[in-house]
Scaffold this motif. Structure first.
Motif, PDB file in Angstrom:
ATOM      1  N   GLY A 154       0.956  -1.232  -0.093  1.00  0.00           N
ATOM      2  CA  GLY A 154       0.072   0.041  -0.163  1.00  0.00           C
ATOM      3  C   GLY A 154       0.713   1.368  -0.042  1.00  0.00           C
ATOM      4  N   THR A 155       1.989   1.421   1.009  1.00  0.00           N
ATOM      5  CA  THR A 155       2.617   2.491   0.825  1.00  0.00           C
ATOM      6  C   THR A 155       3.524   2.809  -0.548  1.00  0.00           C
ATOM      7  OG1 THR A 155       3.739   3.621   2.438  1.00  0.00           O
ATOM      8  CG2 THR A 155       4.846   1.549   1.877  1.00  0.00           C
ATOM      9  N   PHE A 160      -4.409   7.696   7.084  1.00  0.00           N
ATOM     10  CA  PHE A 160      -3.670   7.198   6.909  1.00  0.00           C
ATOM     11  C   PHE A 160      -3.159   6.554   5.679  1.00  0.00           C
ATOM     12  CE2 PHE A 160      -0.796   3.206   7.359  1.00  0.00           C
ATOM     13  CZ  PHE A 160       0.027   3.502   8.210  1.00  0.00           C
ATOM     14  N   HIS A 161      -1.792   6.607   5.173  1.00  0.00           N
ATOM     15  CA  HIS A 161      -1.361   6.224   3.811  1.00  0.00           C
ATOM     16  C   HIS A 161      -0.326   5.490   3.758  1.00  0.00           C
ATOM     17  CE1 HIS A 161      -4.731   8.579   2.033  1.00  0.00           C
ATOM     18  NE2 HIS A 161      -4.372   9.765   2.786  1.00  0.00           N
ATOM     19  N   GLU A 189      -8.939   8.920   1.473  1.00  0.00           N
ATOM     20  CA  GLU A 189      -9.771   7.509   1.614  1.00  0.00           C
ATOM     21  C   GLU A 189     -11.162   7.751   1.626  1.00  0.00           C
ATOM     22  OE1 GLU A 189      -7.564   5.411   5.341  1.00  0.00           O
ATOM     23  OE2 GLU A 189      -7.146   7.646   5.324  1.00  0.00           O
ATOM     24  N   GLU A 209      -7.367   3.184   9.067  1.00  0.00           N
ATOM     25  CA  GLU A 209      -6.559   3.073  10.507  1.00  0.00           C
ATOM     26  C   GLU A 209      -7.231   4.459  11.437  1.00  0.00           C
ATOM     27  OE1 GLU A 209      -4.819   0.176   9.310  1.00  0.00           O
ATOM     28  OE2 GLU A 209      -3.908   1.157  10.958  1.00  0.00           O
ATOM     29  N   ASP A 264      -7.322   6.539  -2.315  1.00  0.00           N
ATOM     30  CA  ASP A 264      -6.665   5.666  -1.684  1.00  0.00           C
ATOM     31  C   ASP A 264      -7.680   4.562  -1.226  1.00  0.00           C
ATOM     32  OD1 ASP A 264      -5.293   3.885  -0.023  1.00  0.00           O
ATOM     33  OD2 ASP A 264      -4.174   5.471   1.133  1.00  0.00           O
ATOM     34  N   VAL A 282      -6.326   1.467  -0.671  1.00  0.00           N
ATOM     35  CA  VAL A 282      -5.697   0.352  -0.168  1.00  0.00           C
ATOM     36  C   VAL A 282      -6.464  -0.636   0.654  1.00  0.00           C
ATOM     37  CG1 VAL A 282      -3.795  -0.190   1.397  1.00  0.00           C
ATOM     38  CG2 VAL A 282      -3.406   1.390  -0.736  1.00  0.00           C
ATOM     39  N   GLN A 283      -7.391  -0.006   1.627  1.00  0.00           N
ATOM     40  CA  GLN A 283      -7.969  -0.643   2.518  1.00  0.00           C
ATOM     41  C   GLN A 283      -9.402  -0.960   2.034  1.00  0.00           C
ATOM     42  OE1 GLN A 283      -8.817  -0.867   7.362  1.00  0.00           O
ATOM     43  NE2 GLN A 283      -6.655   0.190   6.710  1.00  0.00           N
ATOM     44  N   LYS A 316      -3.571  -4.306   0.132  1.00  0.00           N
ATOM     45  CA  LYS A 316      -4.186  -5.271   1.010  1.00  0.00           C
ATOM     46  C   LYS A 316      -5.029  -6.515   0.203  1.00  0.00           C
ATOM     47  CE  LYS A 316      -4.471  -2.295   4.967  1.00  0.00           C
ATOM     48  NZ  LYS A 316      -3.644  -2.903   5.862  1.00  0.00           N
TER      49      LYS A 316
HETATM   50  C1  LIG Z   1      -5.665   3.547   3.439  1.00  0.00           C
HETATM   51  C2  LIG Z   1      -4.342   2.915   3.507  1.00  0.00           C
HETATM   52  N1  LIG Z   1      -3.174   3.282   2.567  1.00  0.00           N
HETATM   53  C3  LIG Z   1      -2.012   2.801   2.763  1.00  0.00           C
HETATM   54  C4  LIG Z   1      -1.685   1.836   3.924  1.00  0.00           C
HETATM   55  C5  LIG Z   1      -0.272   1.405   3.650  1.00  0.00           C
HETATM   56  O1  LIG Z   1      -0.238  -0.179   3.228  1.00  0.00           O
HETATM   57  P1  LIG Z   1       1.011  -1.080   3.541  1.00  0.00           P
HETATM   58  O2  LIG Z   1       0.893  -1.275   4.901  1.00  0.00           O
HETATM   59  O3  LIG Z   1       0.604  -2.269   2.671  1.00  0.00           O
HETATM   60  O4  LIG Z   1       1.927  -0.393   3.091  1.00  0.00           O
HETATM   61  C6  LIG Z   1      -2.763   1.396   4.484  1.00  0.00           C
HETATM   62  C7  LIG Z   1      -2.415   0.318   5.432  1.00  0.00           C
HETATM   63  O5  LIG Z   1      -2.982  -0.115   6.631  1.00  0.00           O
HETATM   64  C8  LIG Z   1      -4.105   1.988   4.560  1.00  0.00           C
HETATM   65  O6  LIG Z   1      -4.896   1.591   5.314  1.00  0.00           O
END
Ligand SMILES: Cc1ncc(COP(=O)(O)O)c(C=O)c1O
Length: 378
Positions: A98-99, A125-126, A177, A182, A210, A212-213, A239
């Motif tokens: 994700g990061t 949270f990113h 998001e 988070e 974003d 990711v979640q 994720k």
């Molecule tokens: C919305 C969001 N972006 C980015 C990330 C970062 O992902 P990673 O832990 O795979 O680097 C997360 C992790 O919880 C997240 O919830």
């Protein structure tokens, strides 16, 4: 328990060694209903035979192909993801987490706009690498690692005027998001997102969502932005996409020009993780999992709401992203739930977070609601 791993995590006192569906077992043979799922990762549950078979097949065929060559699995996954997205999101960059997907999005936005600034949300949270961390709000995560990447500002979530006031001539993109994970499971307001998206369009500012979640079916649609009636310029995924195998993806529109030689990843888009993601997408479709996600999330929340619990401040959810905010710290409740055979995790301030595998059975959700109610009755 002691280990030679570098200490960055607070560890619980059990060792998880195996799993089937939404259940995991510890080294003493005790079973738990897993509402953490690797923190929103185990979309198909644990020990999924179809996923295991696809991985075995790919591993026997080829695991690693440099990005200097085409590869059939990578192409297949790119086609599937762009096929699921609106027409304008027509290309994908692959990475491993994700990061990393956020790092790529930041670079793509700066490159495309030749501007430097980003407006992000409070409570966001990113990720934890320097760019993604700069887009992350919490001072506890940021403070020890300053100076961070310059150009990041924060506006109040769900407050259009606050975002407008932070956007300026040098703003390349807004990063947001649609359900803050988070941060404590806060779904975005639909009018706010529509206004923000329209404003960004009118002012040539990119909108980066974003996911990711929230992505890959977690909230009841493949991409959560589908529920908000907007089409972003950049979307990040990770994720749940690989069902447990590390993979990240960044979908981009034509506003983002290609940049050969200016970004890349050794492992990104390797056939093994692409095979995992292709299998996850196919399985979700074949089993109509996404439609069931909304039903399951709503059912779970209605079960919790049936019992008036004085310790509960608010329950927020979208699909199978569920947050139960308490009036007090949530870790004690989470520990008690674990003792009673349910794994959940905290988020934000005082919130218990549930991110079960999309395949979780209704009976297990009922059991989780029962355990939660019992724990919060004390
Ligand atoms: C919305 C969001 N972006 C980015 C990330 C970062 O992902 P990673 O832990 O795979 O680097 C997360 C992790 O919880 C997240 O919830």
């Amino acid at each position: 328990m002691k280990s030679s791993e570098f200490e960055v995590y607070t560890r619980r006192d059990i060792e998880i060694v195996s799993g089937t569906g939404a259940r995991v077992k510890d080294s003493r043979g005790r079973e738990y209903i897993d509402c953490i799922g690797g923190i929103g990762v185990a979309s198909l549950g644990h020990g999924n035979r179809i996923l295991a078979h696809a991985l075995k097949k790919q591993a026997e065929k080829i695991i690693s192909v440099s990005n200097h060559f085409y590869n059939d699995k990578r192409t297949e996954l790119a086609e599937k993801l762009t096929g699921l997205a609106p027409d304008s999101l027509n290309r994908v960059f692959f990475c491993n987490s994700g990061t990393e997907s956020i790092e790529a999005a930041i670079k793509f936005a700066r490159y495309a706009t030749k501007k430097h600034g980003f407006v992000c949300a409070e409570r966001s949270f990113h990720g934890r690498t320097m760019g993604a961390l700069s887009a992350t709000f919490k001072e506890k995560y940021r403070e020890p690692f300053k100076p961070l990447v310059p150009g990041f500002d924060f506006a109040e979530y769900n407050n259009f005027e606050s975002f407008k006031s932070k956007i300026n001539q040098d703003t390349a993109a807004v990063i947001i998001e649609l359900v803050q994970g988070e941060g404590g499971i806060y779904p975005a307001d639909k009018t706010f997102i529509k206004n923000l998206s329209m404003f960004c369009r009118e002012n040539n500012i990119l909108i980066i969502i974003d996911e990711v979640q929230t992505g890959v079916g977690r909230t009841g649609t493949f991409f959560t932005f589908e529920q908000y009636g907007i089409v972003p310029d950049i979307v990040t995924l990770a994720k749940g996409l690989g069902g447990g195998v590390p993979i990240g993806a960044v979908l981009v529109s034509d506003k983002i020009p290609g940049m050969p030689g200016r970004h890349g990843s050794t492992f990104g888009g390797n056939p093994f993780s692409c095979a995992a993601a292709v299998t996850v997408i196919d399985y979700i479709k074949k089993e109509s999992l996404i439609k069931k996600v909304s039903e399951k999330g709503d059912r779970f929340v209605s079960l919790i709401k049936k019992n008036t619990l004085s310790s509960v401040k608010e329950i927020r959810h979208l699909g199978l992203m569920v947050g139960v905010e308490l009036f007090c710290d949530a870790s004690e409740a989470v520990n008690k739930m674990q003792e009673m055979g349910v794994l959940a995790i905290t988020a934000g301030e005082n919130t218990i977070r549930f991110l079960p595998p999309l395949v979780i059975e209704y009976a297990d959700l009922e059991k989780v609601a029962q355990v939660l109610t019992e724990v919060l009755r004390y």
